[in-house]
Design an enzyme around this catalytic site. Sequence first.
Site, mmCIF file in Angstrom:
data_model
loop_
_atom_site.group_PDB
_atom_site.id
_atom_site.type_symbol
_atom_site.label_atom_id
_atom_site.label_comp_id
_atom_site.label_asym_id
_atom_site.label_seq_id
_atom_site.Cartn_x
_atom_site.Cartn_y
_atom_site.Cartn_z
ATOM 1 N N LYS A 47 9.341 9.517 5.467
ATOM 2 C CA LYS A 47 8.966 10.685 4.663
ATOM 3 C C LYS A 47 9.102 11.950 5.498
ATOM 4 C CE LYS A 47 5.251 12.326 1.604
ATOM 5 N NZ LYS A 47 3.858 12.113 1.163
ATOM 6 N N SER A 71 3.376 12.405 -3.866
ATOM 7 C CA SER A 71 4.439 13.206 -3.283
ATOM 8 C C SER A 71 5.544 12.386 -2.618
ATOM 9 C CB SER A 71 3.844 14.174 -2.260
ATOM 10 O OG SER A 71 3.268 13.446 -1.180
ATOM 11 N N SER A 86 -0.445 9.680 -2.762
ATOM 12 C CA SER A 86 0.998 9.855 -2.583
ATOM 13 C C SER A 86 1.775 8.666 -2.040
ATOM 14 C CB SER A 86 1.269 11.063 -1.687
ATOM 15 O OG SER A 86 1.035 12.228 -2.419
HETATM 16 N N1 GLN Z 1 -0.977 14.267 -6.150
HETATM 17 C C1 GLN Z 1 -2.021 14.665 -5.270
HETATM 18 C C2 GLN Z 1 -1.889 16.120 -4.950
HETATM 19 O O1 GLN Z 1 -1.063 16.745 -5.522
HETATM 20 C C3 GLN Z 1 -1.988 13.822 -4.032
HETATM 21 C C4 GLN Z 1 -0.907 14.178 -3.099
HETATM 22 C C5 GLN Z 1 -0.891 13.376 -1.850
HETATM 23 O O2 GLN Z 1 -1.488 12.297 -1.762
HETATM 24 N N2 GLN Z 1 -0.238 13.916 -0.827
HETATM 25 O O3 GLN Z 1 -2.582 16.667 -4.165
#
Ligand code: GLN
Length: 499
Positions: free
Chosen positions: A79, A154, A178
Amino acid sequence: MTHIYSTAAQMSAALAAKEVSSVDLTKEHLARIAQVDTDVHAFLYVDKEGALAQAEAADKLRAAGGAISPLAGVPLALKDVLAQKGIPTTCGSKMLENWRPPYDSTVVTKLKAAGVVILGKTNMDEFAMGSSTENSAYGPTHNPWDLDRIPGGSGGGSAAALAAFEAPLAIGTDTGGSIRQPAAVTGTVGVKPTYGGVSRYGLVAFSSSLDQAGPCARTVLDTALLHEVIAGYDERDSTSINQAVPDVVAAAKRQEVKGMKIGVVKELGGDGFQAGVSQRFQEALEILVANGAEIVEVSCPNFEYALAAYYLIAPSEASSNLARFDSMRYGIRVGDDGTVGAEEVMRATRHLGFGPEVKRRIILGTYALSSGYYDAYYGSAQKVRTLIKRDYEKAFESVDVLVSPTCPTTAFKIGEKSDDPLAMYLNDIATIPVNMAGIGGMSLPCGLAPEDNLPVGFQIMSPVMQDDRMYRVGGTLEAALVSKWGQPLLSAETKLAVK
Ligand code: GLN
């Protein structure tokens, strides 16, 4: 013969048996990336030369004999939020376009030490803020099951790379879901380890008290093998836990749950969850019962406030963390023509460098932290966090693990929720409590929803530093499901949109 449809464990065995070299395995994956990634867009950067050099080194090490990690020579997708020395690390943001870190994150150091081959960097929502990968400044990633749908976020790039057979292993990060939500909607496996279980050194910070890197793969065992490589104490991360890593590999291989007590969280399911998601979740529970586990319902009343508290804590920490992108230390610099002051350059840089969701979070967070509001917002959210932690502690007094569907729905269409931040935030309703409490969480596929034939995720949660428990339950469930289906959910026969 191609090995791309094999698991990482099978690739490891083929490498050990000298049926294939790491160089050939890497070339097969690079060819697959070249073939499908124009459609999927899982990768932001493919490090062809670097990957082949690492593969060659792994082959040499193996030829020399001696001790070698099980994953030596196996390819992986990283990532783009983790620093890899000399390799572009953008976090999906224009702000860091062309930034090449001068050092490796601890995760990368450990991967390199184990001889894992890093194929490249995967797409993500900008600074890990989002649930669909549509917030990437470099365009969305497409779900290999249906290219018109989101791969989650994400870490949608990492999950899509696995589902499209572009890599057998990937690294994700999970602040509110994410790793687990992308795993759920792509039919892959993703684990958020206990907070402090994997070092955050070199992980670009979004919300430091919640961020955690973790392993992603197509099977529970592969995820465990990768977990073992990246986990462990690191003195360069002040929140790292100085304890032995639980034996997740043995737990993943155990394949029995006799006598285990599994709690179904009442608040994480039911109304608001897609019918096919609930159906597949129930069927998975029946399989666990048939394997000797006891299922009980558990109530965690404070989970109701988790999402609201998360959207105060995460933006607050983000607004502070993202202050470092000031046009001077990292990334792009805009409007510096020698006639304007530093403040104006900073303003122009942040205006152009950050996308709308990141700006929204910075504004939210700055407001929540402002004097006069701090106690009412950030302070209250921290109290809610403690209550959520207590709900878990109480539940774990009577059960070994907790379970729920990972997400309320299967993958939605690209564009469907991009204009509605609240609808987007609701994707993480079942994953966020885990981050708030710092415990471990896994998502593994439990079938396709009957109404749309898209993957459904099953979430398993385990207490702090007892990550082995979720691998034990996940490994058992996966084995039973694969024998029921006659093949894994993702295999060469799977009818993906990418051929
Ligand atoms: N979808 C969540 C957010 O937008 C979690 C994102 C994540 O785990 N990095 O913050």
